[in-house]
Design an enzyme around this catalytic site. Sequence first.
Site, PDB file in Angstrom:
ATOM      1  N   HIS A  84       0.821  -1.225   0.000  1.00 29.42           N
ATOM      2  CA  HIS A  84       0.000   0.000   0.000  1.00 29.42           C
ATOM      3  C   HIS A  84       0.847   1.264   0.000  1.00 29.42           C
ATOM      4  CE1 HIS A  84       0.218   0.202   4.515  1.00 29.42           C
ATOM      5  NE2 HIS A  84       0.088   1.483   4.271  1.00 29.42           N
ATOM      6  N   ASP A  98       0.027  -7.451   1.717  1.00 29.96           N
ATOM      7  CA  ASP A  98       0.509  -6.068   1.710  1.00 29.96           C
ATOM      8  C   ASP A  98       2.044  -6.042   1.694  1.00 29.96           C
ATOM      9  OD1 ASP A  98       0.418  -3.363   1.752  1.00 29.96           O
ATOM     10  OD2 ASP A  98      -0.399  -3.158   3.785  1.00 29.96           O
ATOM     11  N   GLY A 152       2.483   6.419   8.711  1.00 30.43           N
ATOM     12  CA  GLY A 152       3.855   6.828   8.382  1.00 30.43           C
ATOM     13  C   GLY A 152       4.863   5.747   8.722  1.00 30.43           C
ATOM     14  N   ASP A 153       4.449   4.781   9.562  1.00 33.18           N
ATOM     15  CA  ASP A 153       5.326   3.641   9.885  1.00 33.18           C
ATOM     16  C   ASP A 153       5.134   2.504   8.883  1.00 33.18           C
ATOM     17  OD1 ASP A 153       6.424   4.771  12.233  1.00 33.18           O
ATOM     18  OD2 ASP A 153       4.633   4.204  13.371  1.00 33.18           O
ATOM     19  N   SER A 154       4.070   2.581   8.109  1.00 35.05           N
ATOM     20  CA  SER A 154       3.726   1.517   7.168  1.00 35.05           C
ATOM     21  C   SER A 154       4.905   1.064   6.337  1.00 35.05           C
ATOM     22  CB  SER A 154       2.666   2.004   6.184  1.00 35.05           C
ATOM     23  OG  SER A 154       1.429   1.850   6.771  1.00 35.05           O
TER      24      SER A 154
HETATM   25  N1  ARG Z   1      -1.435   2.242   7.180  1.00 37.81           N
HETATM   26  C1  ARG Z   1      -0.550   2.959   8.007  1.00 37.81           C
HETATM   27  C2  ARG Z   1       0.502   3.671   7.173  1.00 37.81           C
HETATM   28  O1  ARG Z   1       0.265   3.834   5.999  1.00 37.81           O
HETATM   29  C3  ARG Z   1       0.003   2.141   9.134  1.00 37.81           C
HETATM   30  C4  ARG Z   1      -0.961   2.063  10.211  1.00 37.81           C
HETATM   31  C5  ARG Z   1      -0.569   1.170  11.305  1.00 37.81           C
HETATM   32  N2  ARG Z   1      -1.586   1.323  12.291  1.00 37.81           N
HETATM   33  C6  ARG Z   1      -1.578   0.745  13.471  1.00 37.81           C
HETATM   34  N3  ARG Z   1      -2.514   1.045  14.306  1.00 37.81           N
HETATM   35  N4  ARG Z   1      -0.615  -0.080  13.810  1.00 37.81           N
HETATM   36  O2  ARG Z   1       1.480   4.227   7.656  1.00 37.81           O
END
Ligand code: ARG
Length: 256
Positions: free
Chosen positions: A64, A112, A199-201
Amino acid sequence: MFIQWTLVIFSVTLISAGSIPERIVGGKPAEITQFPWQVSLYKLGNHCCGGSIYSNEIVITAAHCIETPEFPKIYSVRVGSLTNNTGGQLVEVVEIIRHENYVPKRRHTYNDVAVLRLQSKLILSDNVSPIPLADKAPSAGSPAWVSGFGNIRTNTPGTGNLLYTSLKISDFDQCQNSYKYLTKVQICADAPGKDSCQGDSGGPLVSDGKLVGIVSFGILCARPDYPGVYANVAELKPWILNAIAKLLGTHIADQK
Ligand code: ARG
């Protein structure tokens, strides 16, 4: 006398507890040698995601994070730095394979994962080094670490510094109770007041020195009953190795 000392110790404990900075969510500033595999992925020159170093020319991130795998050159990576806009090595991406069966629908986000080939080889050092992929998903309750440059709370941007926090692998059925549509390509991790966040994704979830997860999604951040959901690296490993072999041409994907 005893009561006075108890009071002193009590207040010192309180003061030091209060001064622990709240980061990633509920995290601490990292040393780069603790997380030398950490990548800051850039899209058009801005940090968009995390990632992990697999070898001197291959990086792993979340599908993503890659909207346009057919335009790899808009992406680049910074490695070996504790700040996501300076230092370390900044290298362009030349080729991307995103999982063909990546499903991008909120609670139905499956497979993902994406792999990136870099334009030039990273110079490996104590600050820049690969992380091996897990062969087996760790069992519930195993300690794990997540790191990244993302939000320090839901809707609160990070400081640009690398942060990390300690989590435990969640019980799958319990996580499934919260999310309903999980499959074995996902693994959850949580701890009270701690989580990865926006932002960690794409970044690393590490347990026992291996990459076990890729930051994928969650409902807000650090909410009780909503663990972070990660792509399950052990389960996706055959796909990852095959994609890396393709990126490297005819080479067998052996890990450097
Ligand atoms: N989708 C998020 C990103 O694009 C990461 C979210 C992780 N969320 C969580 N609750 N661990 O950075």
